[in-house]
Design a protein around this motif. Structure first.
Motif, mmCIF file in Angstrom:
data_model
loop_
_atom_site.group_PDB
_atom_site.id
_atom_site.type_symbol
_atom_site.label_atom_id
_atom_site.label_comp_id
_atom_site.label_asym_id
_atom_site.label_seq_id
_atom_site.Cartn_x
_atom_site.Cartn_y
_atom_site.Cartn_z
ATOM 1 N N THR A 194 2.420 -3.389 -0.192
ATOM 2 C CA THR A 194 3.714 -3.247 0.484
ATOM 3 C C THR A 194 4.263 -1.834 0.329
ATOM 4 O OG1 THR A 194 4.247 -5.590 0.146
ATOM 5 C CG2 THR A 194 6.086 -4.099 0.597
ATOM 6 N N ALA A 195 4.175 -1.299 -0.893
ATOM 7 C CA ALA A 195 4.674 0.056 -1.141
ATOM 8 C C ALA A 195 3.906 1.082 -0.305
ATOM 9 C CB ALA A 195 4.569 0.380 -2.627
ATOM 10 N N LEU A 196 2.591 0.963 -0.279
ATOM 11 C CA LEU A 196 1.774 1.911 0.481
ATOM 12 C C LEU A 196 2.033 1.798 1.975
ATOM 13 C CD1 LEU A 196 -1.610 1.479 -1.447
ATOM 14 C CD2 LEU A 196 -0.082 3.448 -1.542
ATOM 15 N N LEU A 197 2.096 0.559 2.472
ATOM 16 C CA LEU A 197 2.295 0.348 3.900
ATOM 17 C C LEU A 197 3.699 0.748 4.347
ATOM 18 C CD1 LEU A 197 0.434 -3.059 4.295
ATOM 19 C CD2 LEU A 197 -0.222 -0.884 5.361
ATOM 20 N N THR A 198 4.675 0.671 3.441
ATOM 21 C CA THR A 198 6.028 1.087 3.795
ATOM 22 C C THR A 198 6.058 2.574 4.143
ATOM 23 O OG1 THR A 198 7.028 -0.612 2.385
ATOM 24 C CG2 THR A 198 8.397 1.278 2.958
#
Length: 326
Positions: A194-198
């Protein structure tokens, strides 16, 4: 009697997991065709599942200190990488074709085993690779000059390569006294993903109003929020958790066979719900791809400890997860 009942329950859970995973692309493609960017659909899937799995992450919070590299690698490859490539591929090529290309991963793992780990590969495993490559040539109808979008096929191949990273992480995370609990790795993999894709997807630019409207499945209007709910709750949370629990009750070989049904289920659902018909040579090629993948993974050399080096996603579920992601 109890062991037999446990295997029956495990087989049922594995079938539910394969069906749930197989339905992810069928539910995602209408959202993409309705106007959502593929990366935004991936972000919604991963972020929603991460939110549901927060209690599990809290329970296994010790993993952050013990296995930070494993969690980062799993989030980058098995969550963000696989799903971003797969969903982007769906915007260009049929669901069944994208998933069958991704199923080259068990065969590609043998390249890692042979050329990176420098371990011998059996003739049967090499034959499985040849089978999978030949079947893929039929799936993409190479004799017609790649009738499918070439970039879409490259994206699907990228998903397969990210799957290889998942298998390699499985080898390193499931052995020794410091084994990582698969549910904990799933939960933190979703959070890292989630952090990377954000950063990549920038969801604040998403047209959120599209989720209040309808998407079209072969001409039939379906609420977009219902499709998203299926992707998050069923195709991600239920699929991962059921996959992990089932492998703990089944042998890796049985779990591997059931995992191969995911591609069959996805192709049939895409045929029925999206009207994506495959030709007879493509269907035959798909069968050969799955057969080659199964032969390759079941014939891969075993390390002294830990899971099979070329295990299918289901077979590798003992560590760290039930599937890498489709």
């Amino acid at each position: 009697m109890r062991a037999s009942r446990g295997k029956s329950v495990g087989l049922g859970l594995a079938l539910v997991s394969a069906f749930a995973f197989g339905g992810s692309g069928v539910a995602a493609k209408p959202l993409i065709e309705a106007g959502l960017d593929p990366l935004h659909v991936v972000w919604l899937r991963v972020a929603g599942a991460a939110l549901v799995m927060l209690p599990v992450a809290w329970r296994h919070r010790g993993l952050v200190r013990r296995r930070p590299a494993l969690l980062l690698g799993f989030g980058l490859l098995a969550v963000a990488g696989v799903q971003a490539c797969y969903f982007a591929a769906l915007s260009r090529i049929p669901v069944g074709v994208a998933l069958l290309v991704e199923y080259l991963a068990p065969a590609l793992v043998l390249g890692w085993v042979r050329f990176v780990q420098r371990r011998p590969v059996t003739r049967a495993a090499a034959f499985g690779v040849v089978l999978a490559a030949g079947g893929l040539a039929c799936v993409v109808e190479i004799w017609s000059g790649l009738s499918f979008d070439a970039f879409g096929l490259l994206l699907a191949l990228g998903a397969a390569c990210c799957q290889v990273g998942y298998f390699v992480l499985s080898d390193h995370g499931g052995d020794g006294a410091d084994r990582a609990d698969p549910l904990g790795v799933i939960a933190y993999g979703l959070l890292v993903g989630t952090a990377l894709l954000t950063v990549v997807a920038r969801p604040w630019r998403m047209d959120w109003s599209l989720l209040a409207g309808d998407a079209r499945m072969n001409g039939v209007a379906v609420p977009a929020w219902l499709l998203l709910g299926w992707i998050v709750l069923i195709a991600t949370v239920v699929a991962y958790v059921f996959g992990v629990v089932s492998v703990r009750r089944l042998s890796p070989q049985v779990a591997g066979v059931v995992a191969c049904l995911e591609a069959v289920i996805a192709t049939v659902l895409a045929w029925v719900l999206l009207g994506e018909h495959l030709s007879a040579p493509q269907i035959a090629g798909g069968v050969v791809v799955l057969l080659g993948a199964f032969v390759a993974q079941s014939s891969a050399p075993r390390p002294p400890t830990g899971p099979v080096a070329g295990a299918t996603p289901g077979a590798a579920a003992e560590m760290p997860a039930g599937r890498a992601t489709t």
